[in-house]
Design an enzyme around this catalytic site. Structure first.
Site, PDB file in Angstrom:
ATOM      1  N   ARG A 102       0.880  -1.177   0.000  1.00  0.00           N
ATOM      2  CA  ARG A 102       0.000   0.000   0.000  1.00  0.00           C
ATOM      3  C   ARG A 102       0.911   1.219   0.000  1.00  0.00           C
ATOM      4  NH1 ARG A 102      -5.306   1.216   3.551  1.00  0.00           N
ATOM      5  NH2 ARG A 102      -6.042  -0.133   1.866  1.00  0.00           N
ATOM      6  N   HIS A 129      -7.297   0.683  -6.434  1.00  0.00           N
ATOM      7  CA  HIS A 129      -7.506  -0.193  -5.264  1.00  0.00           C
ATOM      8  C   HIS A 129      -8.156  -1.489  -5.770  1.00  0.00           C
ATOM      9  CE1 HIS A 129      -7.747  -1.443  -1.253  1.00  0.00           C
ATOM     10  NE2 HIS A 129      -8.651  -0.620  -0.763  1.00  0.00           N
ATOM     11  N   GLN A 132     -10.033  -4.143  -3.486  1.00  0.00           N
ATOM     12  CA  GLN A 132     -11.343  -3.729  -2.976  1.00  0.00           C
ATOM     13  C   GLN A 132     -12.433  -4.003  -4.002  1.00  0.00           C
ATOM     14  OE1 GLN A 132     -12.056  -2.197   0.241  1.00  0.00           O
ATOM     15  NE2 GLN A 132     -14.021  -2.973  -0.464  1.00  0.00           N
ATOM     16  N   ASP A 218     -17.213   6.878  -1.561  1.00  0.00           N
ATOM     17  CA  ASP A 218     -15.962   6.768  -0.804  1.00  0.00           C
ATOM     18  C   ASP A 218     -15.749   8.102  -0.090  1.00  0.00           C
ATOM     19  OD1 ASP A 218     -13.461   5.917   0.100  1.00  0.00           O
ATOM     20  OD2 ASP A 218     -12.508   5.920  -1.868  1.00  0.00           O
ATOM     21  N   CYS A 258     -16.233   1.221   0.513  1.00  0.00           N
ATOM     22  CA  CYS A 258     -15.046   0.416   0.835  1.00  0.00           C
ATOM     23  C   CYS A 258     -14.647   0.538   2.303  1.00  0.00           C
ATOM     24  CB  CYS A 258     -13.889   0.806  -0.082  1.00  0.00           C
ATOM     25  SG  CYS A 258     -13.315   2.497   0.092  1.00  0.00           S
ATOM     26  N   ARG A 286     -13.263  -9.070   1.500  1.00  0.00           N
ATOM     27  CA  ARG A 286     -11.866  -8.760   1.175  1.00  0.00           C
ATOM     28  C   ARG A 286     -11.015  -9.996   1.449  1.00  0.00           C
ATOM     29  NH1 ARG A 286      -9.758  -3.571   1.366  1.00  0.00           N
ATOM     30  NH2 ARG A 286      -7.852  -4.628   0.730  1.00  0.00           N
TER      31      ARG A 286
HETATM   32  N1  NVA Z   1     -10.000   6.313  -1.398  1.00  0.00           N
HETATM   33  C1  NVA Z   1      -9.635   5.955  -0.047  1.00  0.00           C
HETATM   34  C2  NVA Z   1      -9.864   4.493   0.177  1.00  0.00           C
HETATM   35  C3  NVA Z   1      -9.503   3.998   1.544  1.00  0.00           C
HETATM   36  C4  NVA Z   1      -9.645   2.522   1.684  1.00  0.00           C
HETATM   37  C5  NVA Z   1      -8.182   6.329   0.190  1.00  0.00           C
HETATM   38  O1  NVA Z   1      -7.371   6.166  -0.718  1.00  0.00           O
HETATM   39  O2  NVA Z   1      -7.866   6.806   1.277  1.00  0.00           O
HETATM   40  N1   CP Z   2     -11.133  -0.482   2.411  1.00  0.00           N
HETATM   41  C1   CP Z   2      -9.867  -0.522   2.866  1.00  0.00           C
HETATM   42  O1   CP Z   2      -8.916  -0.743   2.115  1.00  0.00           O
HETATM   43  O2   CP Z   2      -9.750  -0.309   4.191  1.00  0.00           O
HETATM   44  P1   CP Z   2      -8.409  -0.074   5.034  1.00  0.00           P
HETATM   45  O3   CP Z   2      -7.887   1.287   4.653  1.00  0.00           O
HETATM   46  O4   CP Z   2      -8.840  -0.161   6.454  1.00  0.00           O
HETATM   47  O5   CP Z   2      -7.413  -1.137   4.665  1.00  0.00           O
END
Ligand code: NVA
Ligand code: CP
Length: 303
Positions: A102, A129, A132, A218, A258, A286
């Protein structure tokens, strides 16, 4: 060797296999049946941003497959002290069998993958992502059957989740109705799409939800964009999925998010906590979907 860096890295046929495999893996998990297909395999998880779901689902999932995990963050590894990503990739991939990352820019995960001896999975970047949306479509199929030919309403930011939904629509044959505030539109080239045939843009979020089979949204401010928080709060005020939007959607429409969610911002509490919401199944899935993904990347198709 295959990596999973964006949704379009797999074909529709590979997704059909993964959804079926995830269903089997989930069924066995619910029956407390062992499914130890990755004994002695190690997953390295690298987090440069915070996480709850991604960490728990990959970590618990890998243990359930009989393997083990190594958890690294920027703060407690040399990644935070400017060791080149290429060097990190060479070292980590000599000691582990699979890597989940990540991070921020997609180019970072691409550089890691280009120097990795083992498959690399995108656990969220600024642009995508895919894990997800893999789980989201698996969840849709569980509740409603095939997503082909259906309409998904995306209400909110033209972000990593939106880009991934657009790639999924292109590949799996459904349509996305996208409504973002002005200045936060999806960008076809960032989303990695050759054409716009699988999505339609709406300035009014209510219009985007009209007849949709799935409504999803989101956070207004994704991780890494916190400096824009105030401007975003003002721009996104009308992009809150509410009961009126859900009423405009198809009668059996589902709601997904998500997570983490901000009730009263991108979604009304009555919607996310209401009868059309499948967010908890989505979060749980997930793990099941990623177990199928990890197994596929390491072992290929299983009979
Ligand atoms: N769009 C959000 C998703 C978090 C799971 C982010 O990137 O923070
Ligand atoms: N939806 C998701 O990826 O959640 P986290 O940021 O908690 O991993």
């Amino acid at each position: 060797m295959q990596h999973y860096l964006q949704f379009k890295d797999f074909s529709a046929d590979e997704y059909a296999y993964l959804f079926a495999r995830a269903a089997l893996i989930k069924k066995k998990f619910k029956a407390y049946e062992k499914h130890h297909t990755l004994v002695d395999r190690t997953l390295a998880m690298i987090f440069e941003k915070a996480s709850t779901r991604t960490r728990v689902s990959f970590e618990a999932g890998m243990y359930q497959l009989g393997g083990s995990v190594v958890h690294l963050t920027t703060g407690d590894s040399q990644l935070g002290r400017a060791e080149p990503i290429e060097d990190s990739a060479k070292v980590i991939s000599r000691m582990t069998d699979l890597v989940m990352i990540r991070t921020f820019e997609q180019t970072k995960i691409e550089r890691f993958a280009a120097n990795s001896r083992v498959p690399v999975i995108n656990g969220l970047t600024n642009e995508f992502h895919p894990c997800q949306v893999l789980a989201d479509i698996f969840t849709y199929i569980e509740h409603r059957g095939s997503i082909a030919g259906k309409t998904v309403a995306w209400v909110g930011d033209g972000n990593n989740m939106a880009n991934t939904w657009l790639q999924a629509a292109d590949l799996l044959g459904f349509t996305v109705h996208v409504s973002t505030p002005s200045g936060y539109e999806v960008n076809q080239s960032v989303a990695g799409l050759r054409s716009a045939h699988s999505y339609r843009v709406f300035s009014d979020p209510l219009q985007a939800c009209q007849g949709a089979h799935l409504v999803t949204t989101d956070v207004w401010t994704s991780m890494g964009y916190e400096a824009e928080n105030e401007a975003r709060r003002a721009a996104f005020a009308s992009w809150c999925v509410d009961r009126t939007m859900m009423a405009a959607a198809a009668p059996d429409a589902l709601f997904m998010h998500c997570l983490p969610a901000h009730r009263g911002e991108e979604v009304e509490a009555e919607v996310i906590d209401g009868p059309q919401s499948v967010v908890w199944d989505e979060a749980e899935n997930r793990m099941h979907a990623q177990k199928a993904l990890m197994e596929y990347l390491l072992l290929g198709r299983q009979a």
